[in-house]
Design a protein around this motif. Sequence first.
Motif, PDB file in Angstrom:
ATOM      1  N   ALA A 101       0.857  -1.185   0.000  1.00  0.00           N
ATOM      2  CA  ALA A 101       0.000   0.000   0.000  1.00  0.00           C
ATOM      3  C   ALA A 101       0.893   1.235   0.000  1.00  0.00           C
ATOM      4  CB  ALA A 101      -0.907   0.021   1.229  1.00  0.00           C
ATOM      5  N   LEU A 102       0.425   2.277  -0.668  1.00  0.00           N
ATOM      6  CA  LEU A 102       1.186   3.521  -0.762  1.00  0.00           C
ATOM      7  C   LEU A 102       0.362   4.691  -0.251  1.00  0.00           C
ATOM      8  CD1 LEU A 102       2.850   3.308  -4.299  1.00  0.00           C
ATOM      9  CD2 LEU A 102       3.951   2.918  -2.087  1.00  0.00           C
ATOM     10  N   HIS A 103       1.064   5.661   0.327  1.00  0.00           N
ATOM     11  CA  HIS A 103       0.446   6.939   0.675  1.00  0.00           C
ATOM     12  C   HIS A 103      -0.061   7.592  -0.613  1.00  0.00           C
ATOM     13  CE1 HIS A 103       0.177  11.131   2.003  1.00  0.00           C
ATOM     14  NE2 HIS A 103       0.190  10.686   3.251  1.00  0.00           N
ATOM     15  N   PRO A 104      -1.182   8.311  -0.562  1.00  0.00           N
ATOM     16  CA  PRO A 104      -1.731   8.893  -1.794  1.00  0.00           C
ATOM     17  C   PRO A 104      -0.741   9.733  -2.597  1.00  0.00           C
ATOM     18  CG  PRO A 104      -3.314   9.094  -0.011  1.00  0.00           C
ATOM     19  CD  PRO A 104      -2.062   8.545   0.600  1.00  0.00           C
ATOM     20  N   ASP A 105       0.158  10.470  -1.923  1.00  0.00           N
ATOM     21  CA  ASP A 105       1.062  11.338  -2.689  1.00  0.00           C
ATOM     22  C   ASP A 105       2.252  10.584  -3.283  1.00  0.00           C
ATOM     23  OD1 ASP A 105       2.931  10.999  -0.615  1.00  0.00           O
ATOM     24  OD2 ASP A 105       2.577  12.967   0.266  1.00  0.00           O
ATOM     25  N   ALA A 106       2.315   9.263  -3.081  1.00  0.00           N
ATOM     26  CA  ALA A 106       3.411   8.474  -3.636  1.00  0.00           C
ATOM     27  C   ALA A 106       2.959   7.564  -4.774  1.00  0.00           C
ATOM     28  CB  ALA A 106       4.055   7.627  -2.542  1.00  0.00           C
ATOM     29  N   ARG A 107       1.679   7.605  -5.113  1.00  0.00           N
ATOM     30  CA  ARG A 107       1.155   6.697  -6.129  1.00  0.00           C
ATOM     31  C   ARG A 107       1.481   7.183  -7.541  1.00  0.00           C
ATOM     32  NH1 ARG A 107      -4.508   6.356  -2.750  1.00  0.00           N
ATOM     33  NH2 ARG A 107      -3.611   5.236  -0.956  1.00  0.00           N
TER      34      ARG A 107
END
Length: 365
Positions: A101-107
Amino acid sequence: MTVGAWPLNVPVLTDGVVTLRAHTPADLDRMNEMANDPDMARWTAVPVPNPRSATEKYAMELVPHGWDSETSRCWAIEYEGRYVGNVDIRGKGALADIGYALHPDARGRSLAVDAARLAIDFAFVEAGKEVVVWRSHVGHVASLRVAHTLGFRLHGTQPDALLERGKVLDAWTGSLRFGDAPVPRTPWLASTLTTERLTLRPLVTADVPRIVEACADPSTGHFLNLPSPYREADAHWYVHDSWWQAAVGHHETWAIADGDDRLLGTIRLLALDDPTGGLGELGYWAHPDARGKGVMTEACRAVVEHAFDPDGLDRRRLSLVAAEGNTASRRIADALGFTQYGTEHGTARLADGTLTDHHLYERLR
Protein backbone atom coordinates in the motif's frame (compact mmCIF):
# COMPACT_ATOMS: atom_id res chain seq x y z
CA MET A 1 19.79 -5.25 -3.40
CA THR A 2 21.70 -4.48 -0.22
CA VAL A 3 20.89 -5.80 3.23
CA GLY A 4 21.81 -4.12 6.50
CA ALA A 5 20.87 -4.03 10.17
CA TRP A 6 17.99 -2.11 11.77
CA PRO A 7 16.28 -2.13 15.15
CA LEU A 8 13.99 -5.11 15.77
CA ASN A 9 16.24 -7.17 13.47
CA VAL A 10 14.35 -5.92 10.41
CA PRO A 11 16.66 -6.12 7.39
CA VAL A 12 17.13 -2.93 5.40
CA LEU A 13 16.71 -3.49 1.68
CA THR A 14 17.29 -0.96 -1.07
CA ASP A 15 17.52 -0.81 -4.83
CA GLY A 16 18.79 2.77 -4.85
CA VAL A 17 15.28 4.17 -5.40
CA VAL A 18 13.22 2.84 -2.51
CA THR A 19 14.37 1.55 0.85
CA LEU A 20 12.56 -1.03 2.97
CA ARG A 21 13.18 -0.61 6.69
CA ALA A 22 11.58 -0.89 10.11
CA HIS A 23 8.79 1.49 11.04
CA THR A 24 9.69 4.37 13.36
CA PRO A 25 7.60 6.86 15.39
CA ALA A 26 8.42 9.50 12.76
CA ASP A 27 6.30 7.51 10.26
CA LEU A 28 3.10 7.57 12.28
CA ASP A 29 1.55 10.79 10.99
CA ARG A 30 1.91 9.79 7.35
CA MET A 31 0.89 6.22 8.14
CA ASN A 32 -2.30 7.49 9.70
CA GLU A 33 -2.98 9.74 6.71
CA MET A 34 -2.63 6.70 4.47
CA ALA A 35 -4.82 4.55 6.71
CA ASN A 36 -7.64 7.12 6.47
CA ASP A 37 -7.40 7.57 2.71
CA PRO A 38 -10.68 6.55 0.99
CA ASP A 39 -8.87 4.18 -1.37
CA MET A 40 -7.38 2.34 1.62
CA ALA A 41 -10.85 1.92 3.08
CA ARG A 42 -12.17 0.76 -0.31
CA TRP A 43 -9.50 -1.80 -1.14
CA THR A 44 -8.00 -3.06 2.14
CA ALA A 45 -9.02 -4.41 5.53
CA VAL A 46 -7.74 -1.35 7.42
CA PRO A 47 -10.12 -0.45 10.29
CA VAL A 48 -12.54 2.38 9.53
CA PRO A 49 -12.31 4.92 11.06
CA ASN A 50 -8.61 4.61 11.88
CA PRO A 51 -7.51 6.72 14.89
CA ARG A 52 -3.85 7.52 15.34
CA SER A 53 -3.75 5.13 18.30
CA ALA A 54 -4.67 2.24 15.99
CA THR A 55 -1.90 3.19 13.58
CA GLU A 56 0.59 3.40 16.44
CA LYS A 57 -0.43 -0.02 17.77
CA TYR A 58 -0.08 -1.54 14.32
CA ALA A 59 3.34 -0.04 13.59
CA MET A 60 4.91 -0.28 17.05
CA GLU A 61 3.35 -3.53 18.35
CA LEU A 62 1.77 -5.73 15.66
CA VAL A 63 4.49 -5.29 13.05
CA PRO A 64 7.35 -6.15 15.46
CA HIS A 65 5.36 -9.15 16.72
CA GLY A 66 5.01 -10.34 13.13
CA TRP A 67 8.78 -10.21 12.67
CA ASP A 68 9.44 -11.93 16.00
CA SER A 69 7.00 -14.76 15.24
CA GLU A 70 7.94 -14.90 11.53
CA THR A 71 4.24 -14.78 10.65
CA SER A 72 4.47 -11.41 8.90
CA ARG A 73 7.48 -9.47 7.62
CA CYS A 74 6.27 -5.91 7.15
CA TRP A 75 8.54 -3.08 6.06
CA ALA A 76 8.06 0.66 5.85
CA ILE A 77 8.77 1.92 2.32
CA GLU A 78 10.99 4.99 2.24
CA TYR A 79 11.41 7.20 -0.82
CA GLU A 80 13.40 10.44 -0.99
CA GLY A 81 13.89 10.34 2.78
CA ARG A 82 10.29 9.94 3.88
CA TYR A 83 7.78 7.21 4.61
CA VAL A 84 5.55 6.40 1.60
CA GLY A 85 3.88 3.06 2.41
CA ASN A 86 4.08 -0.55 3.56
CA VAL A 87 4.91 -3.88 1.99
CA ASP A 88 4.62 -7.19 3.78
CA ILE A 89 5.23 -10.89 3.23
CA ARG A 90 2.84 -12.98 5.33
CA GLY A 91 2.82 -16.62 6.32
CA LYS A 92 5.07 -19.33 7.70
CA GLY A 93 6.57 -22.18 5.72
CA ALA A 94 7.14 -22.35 1.98
CA LEU A 95 3.97 -20.46 1.01
CA ALA A 96 3.46 -16.75 1.61
CA ASP A 97 1.27 -13.95 0.37
CA ILE A 98 2.12 -10.33 -0.31
CA GLY A 99 0.45 -7.02 0.48
CA TYR A 100 1.43 -3.47 -0.43
CA ALA A 101 0.00 0.00 0.00
CA LEU A 102 1.19 3.52 -0.76
CA HIS A 103 0.45 6.94 0.67
CA PRO A 104 -1.73 8.89 -1.79
CA ASP A 105 1.06 11.34 -2.69
CA ALA A 106 3.41 8.47 -3.64
CA ARG A 107 1.15 6.70 -6.13
CA GLY A 108 1.72 6.57 -9.86
CA ARG A 109 5.52 6.31 -9.70
CA SER A 110 5.97 2.50 -9.73
CA LEU A 111 7.14 2.60 -6.11
CA ALA A 112 4.91 -0.33 -5.15
CA VAL A 113 6.55 -2.40 -7.90
CA ASP A 114 10.04 -1.48 -6.66
CA ALA A 115 9.17 -2.21 -3.03
CA ALA A 116 7.36 -5.46 -3.78
CA ARG A 117 10.27 -6.71 -5.88
CA LEU A 118 12.68 -6.17 -2.98
CA ALA A 119 10.33 -7.94 -0.55
CA ILE A 120 9.78 -10.87 -2.93
CA ASP A 121 13.53 -11.29 -3.49
CA PHE A 122 13.99 -11.42 0.28
CA ALA A 123 11.16 -13.92 0.63
CA PHE A 124 12.72 -16.29 -1.87
CA VAL A 125 16.41 -15.87 -1.10
CA GLU A 126 16.50 -15.16 2.64
CA ALA A 127 13.20 -16.52 4.02
CA GLY A 128 13.08 -19.74 2.00
CA LYS A 129 9.67 -19.19 0.41
CA GLU A 130 8.81 -21.26 -2.65
CA VAL A 131 5.66 -19.43 -3.73
CA VAL A 132 4.35 -15.91 -3.11
CA VAL A 133 0.61 -15.50 -3.62
CA TRP A 134 -1.11 -12.25 -4.60
CA ARG A 135 -4.77 -11.55 -3.85
CA SER A 136 -6.79 -8.37 -4.18
CA HIS A 137 -10.36 -7.20 -4.29
CA VAL A 138 -11.92 -7.76 -7.70
CA GLY A 139 -11.67 -4.39 -9.45
CA HIS A 140 -8.52 -3.16 -7.70
CA VAL A 141 -6.79 -2.37 -10.97
CA ALA A 142 -3.80 -0.59 -9.39
CA SER A 143 -2.93 -3.75 -7.44
CA LEU A 144 -3.45 -5.84 -10.57
CA ARG A 145 -1.00 -3.65 -12.48
CA VAL A 146 1.66 -4.23 -9.84
CA ALA A 147 1.15 -8.01 -9.91
CA HIS A 148 1.19 -8.02 -13.72
CA THR A 149 4.42 -6.00 -13.85
CA LEU A 150 6.11 -8.32 -11.34
CA GLY A 151 5.39 -11.39 -13.47
CA PHE A 152 2.74 -13.08 -11.34
CA ARG A 153 0.76 -15.84 -13.00
CA LEU A 154 -2.74 -14.37 -13.04
CA HIS A 155 -5.15 -17.17 -12.23
CA GLY A 156 -8.58 -15.52 -12.16
CA THR A 157 -11.33 -14.76 -9.68
CA GLN A 158 -11.54 -16.93 -6.55
CA PRO A 159 -14.97 -16.76 -4.91
CA ASP A 160 -15.20 -16.08 -1.18
CA ALA A 161 -11.45 -15.65 -0.77
CA LEU A 162 -11.26 -12.57 1.47
CA LEU A 163 -12.82 -11.68 4.81
CA GLU A 164 -12.54 -7.97 5.48
CA ARG A 165 -14.40 -6.03 8.17
CA GLY A 166 -16.85 -8.92 8.50
CA LYS A 167 -17.65 -9.13 4.78
CA VAL A 168 -16.75 -12.09 2.55
CA LEU A 169 -15.40 -11.01 -0.84
CA ASP A 170 -14.25 -12.54 -4.10
CA ALA A 171 -10.59 -11.99 -5.00
CA TRP A 172 -8.39 -11.71 -8.03
CA THR A 173 -5.51 -14.13 -7.53
CA GLY A 174 -2.04 -14.84 -8.84
CA SER A 175 1.18 -16.54 -7.80
CA LEU A 176 4.92 -16.27 -8.33
CA ARG A 177 7.30 -19.20 -7.90
CA PHE A 178 10.95 -19.10 -6.96
CA GLY A 179 12.89 -18.86 -10.22
CA ASP A 180 10.09 -17.23 -12.22
CA ALA A 181 11.19 -14.35 -14.41
CA PRO A 182 10.12 -11.08 -12.71
CA VAL A 183 8.68 -9.58 -15.90
CA PRO A 184 5.13 -9.39 -17.33
CA ARG A 185 3.96 -12.65 -18.87
CA THR A 186 1.64 -10.96 -21.35
CA PRO A 187 1.26 -7.46 -22.79
CA TRP A 188 -1.37 -5.33 -21.06
CA LEU A 189 -3.89 -4.67 -23.84
CA ALA A 190 -4.96 -1.08 -23.23
CA SER A 191 -4.36 1.18 -26.22
CA THR A 192 -6.04 4.49 -27.00
CA LEU A 193 -7.18 5.24 -30.55
CA THR A 194 -8.61 8.42 -32.05
CA THR A 195 -10.77 9.25 -35.05
CA GLU A 196 -12.12 12.52 -36.38
CA ARG A 197 -14.94 12.58 -33.83
CA LEU A 198 -14.12 9.95 -31.25
CA THR A 199 -11.64 8.69 -28.68
CA LEU A 200 -11.40 4.96 -28.06
CA ARG A 201 -9.95 4.31 -24.60
CA PRO A 202 -10.03 1.71 -21.82
CA LEU A 203 -13.18 1.54 -19.75
CA VAL A 204 -13.25 3.39 -16.42
CA THR A 205 -15.57 3.21 -13.43
CA ALA A 206 -17.16 6.53 -14.43
CA ASP A 207 -18.61 4.74 -17.49
CA VAL A 208 -20.85 2.54 -15.33
CA PRO A 209 -24.03 4.70 -15.46
CA ARG A 210 -23.92 4.90 -19.26
CA ILE A 211 -23.26 1.15 -19.52
CA VAL A 212 -26.35 0.51 -17.39
CA GLU A 213 -28.42 2.84 -19.57
CA ALA A 214 -27.29 1.08 -22.74
CA CYS A 215 -27.52 -2.51 -21.55
CA ALA A 216 -30.87 -2.04 -19.81
CA ASP A 217 -32.31 -0.83 -23.12
CA PRO A 218 -34.50 -3.61 -24.60
CA SER A 219 -33.06 -3.22 -28.10
CA THR A 220 -29.53 -3.77 -26.76
CA GLY A 221 -30.47 -6.80 -24.72
CA HIS A 222 -32.51 -8.36 -27.50
CA PHE A 223 -29.44 -9.64 -29.39
CA LEU A 224 -26.92 -9.86 -26.54
CA ASN A 225 -26.78 -12.43 -23.76
CA LEU A 226 -27.16 -9.91 -20.92
CA PRO A 227 -28.55 -10.20 -17.39
CA SER A 228 -32.12 -8.99 -17.09
CA PRO A 229 -32.74 -6.70 -15.39
CA TYR A 230 -29.32 -5.19 -16.04
CA ARG A 231 -28.01 -3.58 -12.85
CA GLU A 232 -25.11 -1.42 -11.74
CA ALA A 233 -23.32 -4.50 -10.35
CA ASP A 234 -23.42 -6.05 -13.83
CA ALA A 235 -21.81 -2.95 -15.32
CA HIS A 236 -19.08 -2.98 -12.67
CA TRP A 237 -18.42 -6.63 -13.50
CA TYR A 238 -18.11 -5.74 -17.20
CA VAL A 239 -15.60 -2.95 -16.47
CA HIS A 240 -13.58 -5.12 -14.07
CA ASP A 241 -13.59 -8.02 -16.53
CA SER A 242 -12.25 -5.72 -19.24
CA TRP A 243 -9.29 -4.84 -17.00
CA TRP A 244 -8.57 -8.47 -16.15
CA GLN A 245 -8.79 -9.61 -19.77
CA ALA A 246 -6.43 -6.79 -20.76
CA ALA A 247 -3.91 -7.90 -18.12
CA VAL A 248 -3.91 -11.56 -19.19
CA GLY A 249 -3.82 -10.68 -22.89
CA HIS A 250 -7.12 -12.34 -23.83
CA HIS A 251 -9.31 -9.42 -24.94
CA GLU A 252 -8.97 -5.72 -25.50
CA THR A 253 -11.98 -3.50 -24.82
CA TRP A 254 -12.44 0.12 -25.85
CA ALA A 255 -14.96 2.64 -24.61
CA ILE A 256 -16.13 4.81 -27.47
CA ALA A 257 -16.18 8.37 -26.12
CA ASP A 258 -17.20 11.71 -27.61
CA GLY A 259 -15.50 15.07 -27.08
CA ASP A 260 -17.01 15.31 -23.59
CA ASP A 261 -15.66 11.82 -22.74
CA ARG A 262 -19.22 10.50 -22.65
CA LEU A 263 -19.50 6.77 -23.36
CA LEU A 264 -21.26 6.04 -26.67
CA GLY A 265 -20.64 2.29 -26.77
CA THR A 266 -17.93 -0.32 -26.52
CA ILE A 267 -15.86 -2.46 -28.87
CA ARG A 268 -14.09 -5.64 -27.85
CA LEU A 269 -11.53 -7.74 -29.70
CA LEU A 270 -11.65 -11.26 -28.31
CA ALA A 271 -9.41 -14.33 -28.62
CA LEU A 272 -6.21 -12.30 -28.82
CA ASP A 273 -4.41 -15.10 -26.95
CA ASP A 274 -4.83 -17.30 -30.03
CA PRO A 275 -1.69 -19.50 -30.10
CA THR A 276 -1.07 -18.78 -33.78
CA GLY A 277 -0.87 -15.09 -32.91
CA GLY A 278 -3.01 -13.95 -35.80
CA LEU A 279 -6.72 -14.17 -35.03
CA GLY A 280 -9.30 -12.02 -33.29
CA GLU A 281 -13.06 -11.66 -32.99
CA LEU A 282 -14.83 -8.28 -33.12
CA GLY A 283 -17.85 -7.49 -30.93
CA TYR A 284 -19.62 -4.19 -30.23
CA TRP A 285 -22.68 -2.43 -28.89
CA ALA A 286 -23.86 1.18 -28.98
CA HIS A 287 -25.69 3.36 -26.47
CA PRO A 288 -29.21 4.13 -27.79
CA ASP A 289 -28.50 7.84 -28.23
CA ALA A 290 -25.43 7.08 -30.39
CA ARG A 291 -27.22 4.93 -32.96
CA GLY A 292 -27.88 5.97 -36.54
CA LYS A 293 -25.01 8.49 -36.57
CA GLY A 294 -22.19 6.40 -38.01
CA VAL A 295 -20.44 6.29 -34.64
CA MET A 296 -19.99 2.52 -34.47
CA THR A 297 -18.77 2.19 -38.04
CA GLU A 298 -16.22 4.98 -37.49
CA ALA A 299 -15.01 3.45 -34.23
CA CYS A 300 -14.87 -0.12 -35.54
CA ARG A 301 -12.89 1.00 -38.58
CA ALA A 302 -10.22 2.41 -36.26
CA VAL A 303 -10.11 -0.83 -34.29
CA VAL A 304 -9.85 -2.97 -37.44
CA GLU A 305 -6.98 -0.82 -38.73
CA HIS A 306 -5.23 -1.13 -35.36
CA ALA A 307 -5.81 -4.90 -35.33
CA PHE A 308 -4.22 -5.40 -38.75
CA ASP A 309 -1.39 -2.89 -38.24
CA PRO A 310 1.96 -4.74 -37.74
CA ASP A 311 2.81 -2.07 -35.17
CA GLY A 312 -0.58 -2.58 -33.50
CA LEU A 313 -2.06 -6.01 -32.77
CA ASP A 314 -0.67 -7.56 -35.99
CA ARG A 315 -3.69 -9.77 -36.69
CA ARG A 316 -4.08 -11.75 -39.94
CA ARG A 317 -7.81 -12.51 -39.67
CA LEU A 318 -10.75 -10.99 -37.84
CA SER A 319 -14.13 -12.65 -37.40
CA LEU A 320 -17.52 -11.23 -36.51
CA VAL A 321 -20.84 -12.86 -35.62
CA ALA A 322 -24.24 -11.21 -36.14
CA ALA A 323 -27.64 -12.67 -35.33
CA GLU A 324 -30.37 -12.95 -37.91
CA GLY A 325 -32.45 -9.77 -37.67
CA ASN A 326 -29.59 -7.65 -36.30
CA THR A 327 -29.59 -5.46 -39.38
CA ALA A 328 -27.50 -2.67 -37.84
CA SER A 329 -24.66 -5.05 -36.92
CA ARG A 330 -24.69 -6.69 -40.36
CA ARG A 331 -24.54 -3.30 -42.06
CA ILE A 332 -21.47 -2.40 -40.01
CA ALA A 333 -19.83 -5.67 -41.05
CA ASP A 334 -20.49 -4.86 -44.70
CA ALA A 335 -19.21 -1.30 -44.33
CA LEU A 336 -15.97 -2.57 -42.77
CA GLY A 337 -15.29 -4.95 -45.65
CA PHE A 338 -16.15 -8.19 -43.85
CA THR A 339 -17.38 -11.10 -45.97
CA GLN A 340 -20.06 -13.52 -44.85
CA TYR A 341 -18.69 -17.05 -45.13
CA GLY A 342 -21.32 -19.12 -43.39
CA THR A 343 -24.37 -19.46 -41.15
CA GLU A 344 -24.86 -21.40 -37.93
CA HIS A 345 -28.51 -22.36 -37.65
CA GLY A 346 -30.35 -22.01 -34.36
CA THR A 347 -27.32 -20.97 -32.29
CA ALA A 348 -28.34 -17.39 -31.40
CA ARG A 349 -30.60 -17.19 -28.35
CA LEU A 350 -32.51 -13.92 -28.16
CA ALA A 351 -33.76 -12.16 -25.05
CA ASP A 352 -37.24 -13.65 -25.44
CA GLY A 353 -35.77 -17.15 -25.39
CA THR A 354 -36.24 -17.91 -29.08
CA LEU A 355 -33.42 -19.26 -31.23
CA THR A 356 -32.32 -17.82 -34.53
CA ASP A 357 -29.32 -18.05 -36.85
CA HIS A 358 -25.83 -16.65 -36.45
CA HIS A 359 -24.24 -15.19 -39.58
CA LEU A 360 -20.46 -15.60 -39.69
CA TYR A 361 -18.20 -12.93 -41.17
CA GLU A 362 -14.46 -12.62 -41.68
CA ARG A 363 -11.94 -10.16 -42.98
CA LEU A 364 -8.35 -10.99 -43.89
CA ARG A 365 -5.43 -8.59 -43.78
